[in-house]
Design a protein around this motif. Structure first.
Motif, PDB file in Angstrom:
ATOM      1  N   ASP A 279     -37.763  82.259 -18.006  1.00  0.00           N
ATOM      2  CA  ASP A 279     -36.703  82.223 -19.013  1.00  0.00           C
ATOM      3  C   ASP A 279     -37.008  83.198 -20.151  1.00  0.00           C
ATOM      4  OD1 ASP A 279     -34.360  80.899 -20.411  1.00  0.00           O
ATOM      5  OD2 ASP A 279     -35.959  80.504 -21.861  1.00  0.00           O
ATOM      6  N   HIS A 280     -36.067  84.089 -20.421  1.00  0.00           N
ATOM      7  CA  HIS A 280     -36.202  85.107 -21.460  1.00  0.00           C
ATOM      8  C   HIS A 280     -35.039  85.019 -22.448  1.00  0.00           C
ATOM      9  CE1 HIS A 280     -39.423  87.648 -19.695  1.00  0.00           C
ATOM     10  NE2 HIS A 280     -38.960  87.194 -18.534  1.00  0.00           N
ATOM     11  N   ALA A 281     -35.103  85.840 -23.480  1.00  0.00           N
ATOM     12  CA  ALA A 281     -33.985  86.099 -24.384  1.00  0.00           C
ATOM     13  C   ALA A 281     -34.196  87.480 -24.975  1.00  0.00           C
ATOM     14  CB  ALA A 281     -33.904  85.051 -25.489  1.00  0.00           C
ATOM     15  N   ASP A 282     -33.093  88.162 -25.269  1.00  0.00           N
ATOM     16  CA  ASP A 282     -33.216  89.523 -25.777  1.00  0.00           C
ATOM     17  C   ASP A 282     -33.901  89.587 -27.138  1.00  0.00           C
ATOM     18  OD1 ASP A 282     -31.136  88.390 -27.212  1.00  0.00           O
ATOM     19  OD2 ASP A 282     -29.677  89.972 -26.780  1.00  0.00           O
ATOM     20  N   ILE A 283     -33.930  88.449 -27.869  1.00  0.00           N
ATOM     21  CA  ILE A 283     -34.568  88.464 -29.197  1.00  0.00           C
ATOM     22  C   ILE A 283     -36.055  88.124 -29.147  1.00  0.00           C
ATOM     23  CG2 ILE A 283     -32.422  87.862 -30.366  1.00  0.00           C
ATOM     24  CD1 ILE A 283     -33.685  85.004 -30.732  1.00  0.00           C
ATOM     25  N   TYR A 284     -36.568  87.692 -28.035  1.00  0.00           N
ATOM     26  CA  TYR A 284     -37.974  87.293 -27.972  1.00  0.00           C
ATOM     27  C   TYR A 284     -38.877  88.512 -28.162  1.00  0.00           C
ATOM     28  CZ  TYR A 284     -36.529  82.735 -26.089  1.00  0.00           C
ATOM     29  OH  TYR A 284     -35.962  81.485 -25.911  1.00  0.00           O
ATOM     30  N   GLY A 285     -39.596  88.495 -29.290  1.00  0.00           N
ATOM     31  CA  GLY A 285     -40.472  89.629 -29.586  1.00  0.00           C
ATOM     32  C   GLY A 285     -39.701  90.918 -29.786  1.00  0.00           C
TER      33      GLY A 285
ATOM     34  N   GLN B  87     -33.916  84.475 -15.794  1.00  0.00           N
ATOM     35  CA  GLN B  87     -32.822  84.122 -16.691  1.00  0.00           C
ATOM     36  C   GLN B  87     -33.096  84.745 -18.051  1.00  0.00           C
ATOM     37  OE1 GLN B  87     -31.143  79.963 -17.015  1.00  0.00           O
ATOM     38  NE2 GLN B  87     -32.448  79.927 -18.824  1.00  0.00           N
ATOM     39  N   SER B  88     -32.066  85.276 -18.674  1.00  0.00           N
ATOM     40  CA  SER B  88     -32.224  85.740 -20.045  1.00  0.00           C
ATOM     41  C   SER B  88     -31.005  85.319 -20.856  1.00  0.00           C
ATOM     42  CB  SER B  88     -32.430  87.257 -20.120  1.00  0.00           C
ATOM     43  OG  SER B  88     -32.909  87.620 -21.413  1.00  0.00           O
ATOM     44  N   LYS B  89     -31.178  85.417 -22.169  1.00  0.00           N
ATOM     45  CA  LYS B  89     -30.146  84.937 -23.087  1.00  0.00           C
ATOM     46  C   LYS B  89     -29.778  86.040 -24.077  1.00  0.00           C
ATOM     47  CE  LYS B  89     -32.880  81.520 -24.381  1.00  0.00           C
ATOM     48  NZ  LYS B  89     -33.992  81.642 -23.410  1.00  0.00           N
ATOM     49  N   CYS B  90     -28.555  85.956 -24.582  1.00  0.00           N
ATOM     50  CA  CYS B  90     -28.120  86.891 -25.617  1.00  0.00           C
ATOM     51  C   CYS B  90     -27.147  86.180 -26.544  1.00  0.00           C
ATOM     52  CB  CYS B  90     -27.483  88.142 -25.005  1.00  0.00           C
ATOM     53  SG  CYS B  90     -25.859  87.848 -24.256  1.00  0.00           S
ATOM     54  N   GLY B  91     -26.852  86.807 -27.665  1.00  0.00           N
ATOM     55  CA  GLY B  91     -25.856  86.263 -28.580  1.00  0.00           C
ATOM     56  C   GLY B  91     -26.356  86.064 -29.998  1.00  0.00           C
TER      57      GLY B  91
ATOM     58  N   LEU C 126     -27.442  84.500 -16.778  1.00  0.00           N
ATOM     59  CA  LEU C 126     -27.302  84.921 -18.168  1.00  0.00           C
ATOM     60  C   LEU C 126     -26.818  83.722 -18.970  1.00  0.00           C
ATOM     61  CD1 LEU C 126     -27.180  87.143 -20.409  1.00  0.00           C
ATOM     62  CD2 LEU C 126     -24.743  87.359 -19.831  1.00  0.00           C
ATOM     63  N   VAL C 127     -27.492  83.454 -20.077  1.00  0.00           N
ATOM     64  CA  VAL C 127     -27.162  82.313 -20.933  1.00  0.00           C
ATOM     65  C   VAL C 127     -26.777  82.812 -22.318  1.00  0.00           C
ATOM     66  CG1 VAL C 127     -28.178  80.314 -22.112  1.00  0.00           C
ATOM     67  CG2 VAL C 127     -28.622  80.690 -19.679  1.00  0.00           C
ATOM     68  N   LEU C 128     -25.720  82.250 -22.874  1.00  0.00           N
ATOM     69  CA  LEU C 128     -25.345  82.543 -24.258  1.00  0.00           C
ATOM     70  C   LEU C 128     -26.162  81.629 -25.157  1.00  0.00           C
ATOM     71  CD1 LEU C 128     -21.476  82.971 -23.950  1.00  0.00           C
ATOM     72  CD2 LEU C 128     -23.289  84.689 -23.730  1.00  0.00           C
ATOM     73  N   HIS C 129     -26.849  82.210 -26.146  1.00  0.00           N
ATOM     74  CA  HIS C 129     -28.007  81.576 -26.762  1.00  0.00           C
ATOM     75  C   HIS C 129     -27.690  80.482 -27.783  1.00  0.00           C
ATOM     76  CE1 HIS C 129     -32.467  82.695 -27.784  1.00  0.00           C
ATOM     77  NE2 HIS C 129     -32.304  81.408 -27.672  1.00  0.00           N
ATOM     78  N   ARG C 130     -26.761  80.682 -28.659  1.00  0.00           N
ATOM     79  CA  ARG C 130     -26.398  79.707 -29.685  1.00  0.00           C
ATOM     80  C   ARG C 130     -24.881  79.716 -29.855  1.00  0.00           C
ATOM     81  NH1 ARG C 130     -29.585  75.658 -32.076  1.00  0.00           N
ATOM     82  NH2 ARG C 130     -31.770  76.307 -31.957  1.00  0.00           N
TER      83      ARG C 130
END
Length: 305
Positions: A47-53, A78-82, A114-118
């Motif tokens: 699990d990732h997100a574009d804002i991680y680090g 999986q990664s997240k954005c938003g 792809l997951v929308l983060h918040r």
């Protein structure tokens, strides 16, 4: 490692996922060690997100996977954005731009999810649906999900989509249980009886959406974990007692508590310590009795009617 179907898809995913937020805080060799340990334990979901680090977690992961020789088809990413600096953004243009950046950093052609983060208060579901259709048609994203959203936010967006949303990421630990409390303290004049999220736990079960639990050892973002915390002495004593009885570590019991819930949640583990990963992986083999589950719940300061 036990596997479950993710939402209403054919994806077979490990009950534990490696959360890669802290990957940016280690070097490449350590990243490779953590990822290899995860794979050896049967964890196939990352699990990732574009804002991680600031994107560095994805960069390190992509490099590590390449050097380890891991086949892309053998893992689920999986990664997240938003989330942007100071605001949330579910606009079509930003979702498409974010995914392109994610794929480049991960050195892959597609995301499994792809997951929308918040939640974005300015959400226009038509725009999100258009973005999802473009990503699906191009092969850049195969499935979609949401994070930290309530029942009607899911319902609204789902009404514009052509395929079911697979996941909802929600915070859950023995010391952070609002989505469980409200279902137990129905019609009570207690803080726990306040329905803060539209019965999101029961809603996700009804709609066959997999709940992915984040920060499974956390009390709250400003309080840290419950391990060794003076306010949770009773919980720690109970975790220690059960761990000793079952021959595992306290963190194993804490994860087993989450996995015991019949919603078949997927626990996201963010540790960069191989030993802790090995400990929590044993949770899949620990079955808590109903009495043990409730005793842990009550030891964290929760109440029953």
């Amino acid at each position: 490692m036990e596997k479950i179907k993710l939402g209403q898809s054919d994806l077979e995913v490990s009950r534990l996922a490696l959360g890669c937020m802290r990957l940016a805080g280690v070097d490449l060799e350590k990243a490779k060690e953590v990822i290899k340990t995860s794979l050896d334990l049967g964890i196939n979901f990352f699990d990732h997100a574009d804002i991680y680090g600031g994107g560095q977690s994805e960069v390190l992961f992509g490099q590590a996977i390449k050097e380890l020789g891991v086949k892309r088809e053998d893992i689920i990413i999986q990664s997240k954005c938003g989330i942007r600096r100071g605001f949330f953004d579910f606009s079509k243009d930003y979702i498409l731009e974010s995914v392109d950046g994610i794929l480049e950093r991960l050195q892959t052609d597609y995301l499994d999810v792809l997951v929308l983060h918040r939640p974005d208060a300015l959400l226009e579901p038509e725009e999100v649906a258009e973005a999802f259709n473009v990503l699906k048609a191009s092969g850049k994203v195969r499935h979609f999900g949401l994070s930290n959203v309530n029942s009607y936010q899911i319902e609204l967006l789902q009404s514009y989509l052509e395929e079911p949303l697979l996941v909802n990421q929600l915070q859950l630990s023995i010391a952070h249980t609002p989505m469980i409390d409200a279902g137990l303290q129905v019609n009570m004049l207690t803080d726990g009886g306040v329905n803060r999220d539209g019965s999101v736990l029961d809603y996700c079960r009804l709609k066959k959406i997999t709940i992915q639990t984040w920060s499974p050892f956390l009390i709250a973002l400003d309080k840290g974990t419950f391990f060794g915390h003076p306010d949770y002495a009773e919980l720690n004593a109970e975790l220690e007692a059960l761990a000793t009885e079952k021959g595992v570590a306290p963190e194993t019991i804490a994860i087993a508590w989450i996995l015991r819930h019949p919603a078949k949640m997927q626990a996201i583990i963010g540790s960069m310590t191989p030993e802790r990963l090995e400990n929590v992986a044993k949770a899949c083999d620990v079955i808590l009795t109903r009495q043990e589950w409730y005793k842990l719940y009550l030891s964290a300061g929760n109440i029953l009617p």
